[in-house]
Scaffold this motif. Sequence first.
Motif, PDB file in Angstrom:
ATOM      1  N   ILE A  77      44.932  44.183  36.949  1.00  0.00           N
ATOM      2  CA  ILE A  77      45.435  43.376  35.833  1.00  0.00           C
ATOM      3  C   ILE A  77      44.451  42.218  35.613  1.00  0.00           C
ATOM      4  N   TRP A  78      44.552  41.588  34.462  1.00  0.00           N
ATOM      5  CA  TRP A  78      43.641  40.493  34.126  1.00  0.00           C
ATOM      6  C   TRP A  78      43.949  39.279  34.995  1.00  0.00           C
ATOM      7  N   ASN A  79      42.890  38.630  35.472  1.00  0.00           N
ATOM      8  CA  ASN A  79      43.013  37.314  36.107  1.00  0.00           C
ATOM      9  C   ASN A  79      41.804  36.486  35.658  1.00  0.00           C
ATOM     10  N   GLU A  80      41.637  35.321  36.250  1.00  0.00           N
ATOM     11  CA  GLU A  80      40.579  34.434  35.757  1.00  0.00           C
ATOM     12  C   GLU A  80      39.191  35.080  35.861  1.00  0.00           C
ATOM     13  N   ALA A  81      38.909  35.724  36.980  1.00  0.00           N
ATOM     14  CA  ALA A  81      37.594  36.361  37.151  1.00  0.00           C
ATOM     15  C   ALA A  81      37.375  37.433  36.079  1.00  0.00           C
ATOM     16  N   ALA A  82      38.400  38.263  35.843  1.00  0.00           N
ATOM     17  CA  ALA A  82      38.263  39.349  34.863  1.00  0.00           C
ATOM     18  C   ALA A  82      38.076  38.779  33.455  1.00  0.00           C
ATOM     19  N   GLU A  83      38.877  37.747  33.108  1.00  0.00           N
ATOM     20  CA  GLU A  83      38.775  37.141  31.772  1.00  0.00           C
ATOM     21  C   GLU A  83      37.367  36.567  31.567  1.00  0.00           C
ATOM     22  N   ARG A  84      36.836  36.016  32.615  1.00  0.00           N
ATOM     23  CA  ARG A  84      35.561  35.318  32.503  1.00  0.00           C
ATOM     24  C   ARG A  84      34.371  36.273  32.359  1.00  0.00           C
ATOM     25  N   TRP A  85      34.416  37.429  33.005  1.00  0.00           N
ATOM     26  CA  TRP A  85      33.220  38.269  33.091  1.00  0.00           C
ATOM     27  C   TRP A  85      33.308  39.594  32.341  1.00  0.00           C
ATOM     28  N   LEU A  86      34.504  39.973  31.863  1.00  0.00           N
ATOM     29  CA  LEU A  86      34.634  41.294  31.231  1.00  0.00           C
ATOM     30  C   LEU A  86      34.854  41.187  29.733  1.00  0.00           C
ATOM     31  N   ASP A  87      34.373  42.208  28.980  1.00  0.00           N
ATOM     32  CA  ASP A  87      34.813  42.283  27.586  1.00  0.00           C
ATOM     33  C   ASP A  87      36.173  42.991  27.578  1.00  0.00           C
ATOM     34  N   ARG A  88      36.786  43.147  26.416  1.00  0.00           N
ATOM     35  CA  ARG A  88      38.172  43.668  26.380  1.00  0.00           C
ATOM     36  C   ARG A  88      38.245  45.111  26.887  1.00  0.00           C
ATOM     37  N   ASP A  89      37.091  45.839  26.874  1.00  0.00           N
ATOM     38  CA  ASP A  89      37.100  47.215  27.373  1.00  0.00           C
ATOM     39  C   ASP A  89      36.804  47.304  28.868  1.00  0.00           C
TER      40      ASP A  89
ATOM     41  N   ALA B 150      33.954  31.614  39.105  1.00  0.00           N
ATOM     42  CA  ALA B 150      32.707  31.251  38.419  1.00  0.00           C
ATOM     43  C   ALA B 150      31.493  31.977  38.981  1.00  0.00           C
ATOM     44  N   ARG B 151      31.593  32.494  40.203  1.00  0.00           N
ATOM     45  CA  ARG B 151      30.435  33.118  40.857  1.00  0.00           C
ATOM     46  C   ARG B 151      30.697  34.613  40.970  1.00  0.00           C
ATOM     47  N   PRO B 152      29.974  35.442  40.193  1.00  0.00           N
ATOM     48  CA  PRO B 152      30.336  36.868  40.102  1.00  0.00           C
ATOM     49  C   PRO B 152      29.866  37.681  41.307  1.00  0.00           C
ATOM     50  N   PHE B 153      30.419  37.365  42.445  1.00  0.00           N
ATOM     51  CA  PHE B 153      30.161  38.136  43.660  1.00  0.00           C
ATOM     52  C   PHE B 153      31.546  38.561  44.167  1.00  0.00           C
ATOM     53  N   PHE B 154      32.074  39.595  43.523  1.00  0.00           N
ATOM     54  CA  PHE B 154      33.466  39.955  43.780  1.00  0.00           C
ATOM     55  C   PHE B 154      33.552  41.258  44.573  1.00  0.00           C
ATOM     56  N   GLY B 155      34.026  41.186  45.795  1.00  0.00           N
ATOM     57  CA  GLY B 155      34.242  42.383  46.603  1.00  0.00           C
ATOM     58  C   GLY B 155      35.614  42.973  46.334  1.00  0.00           C
ATOM     59  N   PRO B 156      35.961  44.063  47.038  1.00  0.00           N
ATOM     60  CA  PRO B 156      37.192  44.809  46.707  1.00  0.00           C
ATOM     61  C   PRO B 156      38.490  44.265  47.309  1.00  0.00           C
ATOM     62  N   PHE B 157      38.456  43.116  47.963  1.00  0.00           N
ATOM     63  CA  PHE B 157      39.685  42.626  48.611  1.00  0.00           C
ATOM     64  C   PHE B 157      40.714  42.127  47.589  1.00  0.00           C
ATOM     65  N   ALA B 158      41.982  42.390  47.895  1.00  0.00           N
ATOM     66  CA  ALA B 158      43.108  41.918  47.059  1.00  0.00           C
ATOM     67  C   ALA B 158      43.860  40.851  47.859  1.00  0.00           C
ATOM     68  N   PRO B 159      44.626  39.978  47.185  1.00  0.00           N
ATOM     69  CA  PRO B 159      45.334  38.926  47.923  1.00  0.00           C
ATOM     70  C   PRO B 159      46.516  39.456  48.747  1.00  0.00           C
ATOM     71  N   THR B 160      46.452  39.188  50.041  1.00  0.00           N
ATOM     72  CA  THR B 160      47.557  39.581  50.927  1.00  0.00           C
ATOM     73  C   THR B 160      48.347  38.337  51.321  1.00  0.00           C
ATOM     74  N   ALA B 161      49.542  38.577  51.884  1.00  0.00           N
ATOM     75  CA  ALA B 161      50.423  37.461  52.266  1.00  0.00           C
ATOM     76  C   ALA B 161      49.754  36.579  53.316  1.00  0.00           C
ATOM     77  N   ASP B 162      48.908  37.181  54.167  1.00  0.00           N
ATOM     78  CA  ASP B 162      48.274  36.418  55.242  1.00  0.00           C
ATOM     79  C   ASP B 162      46.792  36.152  54.971  1.00  0.00           C
ATOM     80  N   GLY B 163      46.329  36.392  53.740  1.00  0.00           N
ATOM     81  CA  GLY B 163      44.909  36.217  53.409  1.00  0.00           C
ATOM     82  C   GLY B 163      44.676  34.974  52.570  1.00  0.00           C
ATOM     83  N   PRO B 164      43.414  34.742  52.182  1.00  0.00           N
ATOM     84  CA  PRO B 164      43.080  33.522  51.437  1.00  0.00           C
ATOM     85  C   PRO B 164      43.619  33.555  50.000  1.00  0.00           C
ATOM     86  N   SER B 165      44.056  32.382  49.508  1.00  0.00           N
ATOM     87  CA  SER B 165      44.718  32.349  48.196  1.00  0.00           C
ATOM     88  C   SER B 165      43.715  32.373  47.037  1.00  0.00           C
TER      89      SER B 165
END
Length: 322
Positions: free
Chosen positions: A225-237, A273-288
């Motif tokens: 789903i869209w979040n700040e990183a996606a809005e910032r670096w992706l076009d609508r497609d 702001a820094r486009p170095f995005f790995g595949p991790f998703a937010p977990t309950a015990d991970g970084p916010s």
Amino acid sequence: MSGLLERLGVELPVVQAGMGGGLSLAKLAAAVSDAGGLGTIGFVAPDRLRAEVSAARERTTRPIAANLLLPFTRGPHWDAASTADVVVTFWGRPRRRTDRPWLHQVGSLEEARAAVAAGADGLIAQGVEAGGHVRGTVPALDLLARLRRELPEGFPVLLAGGIADAGDVARALDAGADAAVLGTRFVLSEEANAALAYKQRLMESRETVLTELFGMGWPARHRVIWNEAAERWLDRDGRQPRWLSAAQWASGPLVGRLPMGASARLAASQTPARPFFGPFAPTADGPSNLLDAGALYAGESVARLHDIRPAGDLVRDLARAA
Ligand SMILES: Cc1cc2nc3c(=O)[nH]c(=O)nc-3n(C[C@H](O)[C@H](O)[C@H](O)COP(=O)(O)O)c2cc1C
């Protein structure tokens, strides 16, 4: 339901997809299996995988599956996954390295042929609607029809992608699937280890995007789903700048080989702001930070999901029309 799942003692045709990086652990997998479905521990480091399988066994006597992402799988992962009752693999070159029943998730006829040739006991057909990493390029039911035409009668094929409710499960079974596999629906369960804020974003979202943005270390298509990183670096497609794709492909082999601890530390330093995005998703015990600078994986079914429920209730409800 397939003879394979029945032989294992799985009563209901509902499978919870393995979701890596700590999203689906013992608590979720055991709750799903205990309700009669098949729960899956997602891809984590070998010691943790082994510990989660054993923790799930303390919660239920029913069968448990373990998931492996083949590009990152080494011998110790196979050994740990083989302590589960079923091994489910995804991505990469399919090969059997377990004596357990083995399912491989595929997105095309070619991938299905390769998995069958490698000795898979069953397949999961993944449609393009799916959340997480996506091999499928056509709707799940279309891929299922193609596989059914090609494979010997009775060969186990489960269906993944776009399944949200009992009607979807019934349609999948009517179309010839042996069981339904759901990821996004189970992220929105009480037992999933996704961060609560991630679950809340999913409940509010109607739209997903298929992209490669979170591809540092694993340049591959994924649905989020869209979040700040996606809005910032992706076009609508969902297209990202070309230089970013080039950087991901160039650094992929190196970053993808980092031990999981090092990758997790890198993930904790991601910012939108820094486009170095790995595949991790937010977990309950991970970084916010991952809420706005990480992958909020979700399939198209997210548009129809608005609640967080106990996983056991979900399984019983999903199987009600089966
Ligand atoms: C949050 C999330 C994480 C996922 N992680 C994995 C994974 O680690 N391994 C895997 O085989 N599939 C993974 N998938 C894909 C699922 O196996 C499955 O194809 C998908 O969830 C089905 O579509 P749905 O999300 O619409 O139910 C993931 C899916 C989601 C939603």
